[in-house]
Motif scaffolding. Structure first.
Motif, PDB file in Angstrom:
ATOM      1  N   ASP A  74      -0.315   7.032  -2.772  1.00  0.00           N
ATOM      2  CA  ASP A  74      -1.216   7.395  -3.862  1.00  0.00           C
ATOM      3  C   ASP A  74      -0.883   6.553  -5.098  1.00  0.00           C
ATOM      4  N   PHE A  75      -1.621   6.801  -6.173  1.00  0.00           N
ATOM      5  CA  PHE A  75      -1.441   6.037  -7.400  1.00  0.00           C
ATOM      6  C   PHE A  75      -0.060   6.251  -8.006  1.00  0.00           C
ATOM      7  N   THR A 118       0.855  -1.178   0.000  1.00  0.00           N
ATOM      8  CA  THR A 118       0.000   0.000   0.000  1.00  0.00           C
ATOM      9  C   THR A 118       0.894   1.233   0.000  1.00  0.00           C
ATOM     10  N   ASN A 138      -3.209  -3.938  -9.663  1.00  0.00           N
ATOM     11  CA  ASN A 138      -3.102  -2.599  -9.090  1.00  0.00           C
ATOM     12  C   ASN A 138      -4.459  -1.923  -9.078  1.00  0.00           C
ATOM     13  N   VAL A 139      -4.813  -1.368  -7.921  1.00  0.00           N
ATOM     14  CA  VAL A 139      -5.967  -0.484  -7.794  1.00  0.00           C
ATOM     15  C   VAL A 139      -5.501   0.704  -6.962  1.00  0.00           C
ATOM     16  N   TYR A 140      -5.538   1.876  -7.566  1.00  0.00           N
ATOM     17  CA  TYR A 140      -5.137   3.133  -6.963  1.00  0.00           C
ATOM     18  C   TYR A 140      -3.795   3.021  -6.240  1.00  0.00           C
ATOM     19  N   ASN A 141      -3.788   2.913  -4.918  1.00  0.00           N
ATOM     20  CA  ASN A 141      -2.524   2.918  -4.166  1.00  0.00           C
ATOM     21  C   ASN A 141      -2.084   1.526  -3.709  1.00  0.00           C
TER      22      ASN A 141
END
Length: 96
Positions: free
Chosen positions: A38-39, A35, A64-67
């Protein structure tokens, strides 16, 4: 080219050396989720891993999703975990 699969002792040593990774239920791969703030940070991490993966011709399975970046390491030519996965896990751990 046949790549040898890790022995049970080698797999245990890998998991001891890389405690943030966990063994997939079928025992043929290791997984870890990262985690980031941010992206952009997550994408930068993926780009650094991708550059190394190309150099060693060993590519992670990832999502991958966002962060968040979820990575699975396995060696298809070995039918499970190999020394290539151990080296990649240790390299990835050093990138975060």
């Amino acid at each position: 080219m046949t790549i040898p699969r890790l022995t049970d002792a080698e797999r245990a040593a890998l998991l001891a050396a890389c405690p943030a990774w966990h063994l997939r239920a079928d025992g043929l791969a290791i997984e870890r989720t990262f985690t980031f703030s941010d992206f952009a940070e997550a994408f930068g991490f993926m780009a650094r891993v991708a550059i190394h993966a190309e150099k060693v011709d060993h590519h992670p399975e990832w999502f991958n999703v966002y962060n968040r970046v979820a990575i699975t390491l396995t060696t298809h030519d070995a039918g499970g975990l190999s020394a290539r996965d151990a080296a990649m896990a240790k390299l990835i751990d050093g990138m975060v």
